[in-house]
Design a protein around this motif. Sequence first.
Motif, PDB file in Angstrom:
ATOM      1  N   GLU A   1     -12.150   6.851  -7.495  1.00  0.00           N
ATOM      2  CA  GLU A   1     -10.884   6.994  -6.747  1.00  0.00           C
ATOM      3  C   GLU A   1      -9.901   5.565  -6.453  1.00  0.00           C
ATOM      4  N   ARG A   2     -10.697   5.189  -6.126  1.00  0.00           N
ATOM      5  CA  ARG A   2      -9.756   3.684  -6.021  1.00  0.00           C
ATOM      6  C   ARG A   2      -9.718   2.573  -7.087  1.00  0.00           C
ATOM      7  N   GLY A   3     -10.492   2.800  -7.834  1.00  0.00           N
ATOM      8  CA  GLY A   3     -11.046   2.637  -9.098  1.00  0.00           C
ATOM      9  C   GLY A   3      -9.301   2.026  -9.577  1.00  0.00           C
ATOM     10  N   ASN A   4      -9.268   0.921 -10.925  1.00  0.00           N
ATOM     11  CA  ASN A   4      -8.644   0.394 -11.546  1.00  0.00           C
ATOM     12  C   ASN A   4      -8.278   1.678 -12.154  1.00  0.00           C
ATOM     13  N   LYS A   5      -6.577   1.995 -12.180  1.00  0.00           N
ATOM     14  CA  LYS A   5      -5.998   2.881 -13.237  1.00  0.00           C
ATOM     15  C   LYS A   5      -5.553   1.934 -14.309  1.00  0.00           C
TER      16      LYS A   5
ATOM     17  N   ASN B   1      -0.037   6.977  -6.196  1.00  0.00           N
ATOM     18  CA  ASN B   1      -0.741   8.328  -5.534  1.00  0.00           C
ATOM     19  C   ASN B   1      -1.096   8.175  -4.543  1.00  0.00           C
ATOM     20  N   SER B   2       0.312   7.176  -3.344  1.00  0.00           N
ATOM     21  CA  SER B   2       0.547   7.251  -2.240  1.00  0.00           C
ATOM     22  C   SER B   2       1.603   7.967  -1.658  1.00  0.00           C
TER      23      SER B   2
ATOM     24  N   THR C   1       1.510  11.550  -0.865  1.00  0.00           N
ATOM     25  CA  THR C   1       1.035  12.850  -0.400  1.00  0.00           C
ATOM     26  C   THR C   1       2.114  13.526   0.165  1.00  0.00           C
TER      27      THR C   1
ATOM     28  N   GLU D   1       1.952   2.656  -3.653  1.00  0.00           N
ATOM     29  CA  GLU D   1       0.187   2.299  -4.765  1.00  0.00           C
ATOM     30  C   GLU D   1       1.112   3.444  -5.178  1.00  0.00           C
TER      31      GLU D   1
ATOM     32  N   ASN E   1       1.845  10.144  -8.864  1.00  0.00           N
ATOM     33  CA  ASN E   1       0.629  10.727 -10.341  1.00  0.00           C
ATOM     34  C   ASN E   1       1.054  11.979 -10.039  1.00  0.00           C
TER      35      ASN E   1
ATOM     36  N   LYS F   1       1.335  -0.920   0.153  1.00  0.00           N
ATOM     37  CA  LYS F   1       0.438   0.107   0.061  1.00  0.00           C
ATOM     38  C   LYS F   1       0.913   1.216   0.099  1.00  0.00           C
TER      39      LYS F   1
END
Length: 300
Positions: A196-200, A41-42, A44, A39, A64, A36
Amino acid sequence: MTTVIVFIGLISFISGCSSRSTPAPVEELYTGKTYKDYEANSLTDKTYQVEAGETLYSIAFRANQDVNQLAKLNNLSKPYVIYPGQRLKLKGDVAQPRPTSPVAETKPNNNTSSSSQKDIKQPVAKTQQKEYGQKVDKKKTVAKQTTKAKSETPKKREKRVITAAPRSRQENVKNRDIQWRWPSTGQVIKDFSVAERGNKGLDFAGQRGDPVIAAAAGKVVYVGDALRGFGRLIILKHNDDFITAYAHNDKILVKEQDWVDVGETIGEMGDSGSQRVKLHFEVRYRGKSVNPRHYLPKSR
């Protein structure tokens, strides 16, 4: 008698605790970094400390962000060399060190003393004397230059045409001129999501060892498994706007700084960092995930 009553009460209390049907609540304990933490966009925080095996592209991928903007933010120039332990800024204003150079140049111009004028004239005179001295031996110098021009200059020009031309053409290719191709012949088992937490990206099914294909011509800017949620990952740069990512490879057939053509096999499908064999494919436009179907051909 009282001792017996107390003993019976203690036994009933213990049996009541042991007969608890649900486990006692336990708070989460930090046991180190997991997938995690890696991932997309992890990242911040405002800053980030570089770890071994990472590149600026992999960090930009996790944050990201656009790699070019991240480079400007940290005053980095190509090929964006970073090292473990280095502290990078992920947010903030771009540093502008330009005002310092004009100030240094204007100071000598304001000093109009005779000593400064003499200092300026002396180097000019020396350089003129050297130039005139070189012109005196016209026969020697001209003969050497003409022989070199016949033997060496054609070879240098041939090398420049072979190496430099293809690279500049790939780096400066316009977005509309990029030729896209599907990275796998396997069935799409999970589509792109804007959640937001979907498959990119797109997930492709397949067998271990199935070819992973470059979706467009470009340069390999990252190879490794530092992003643990992606397994063995390959990132290609196609121009200053577009990059593509290929995750969960079993084998990687390219290395960083390689140039690949569209349709070239760059890896083999696997299950690294995943519970099944698959290819996870992403397209990033200026650091942001976009739907690959908007760029890939309608038919395979």
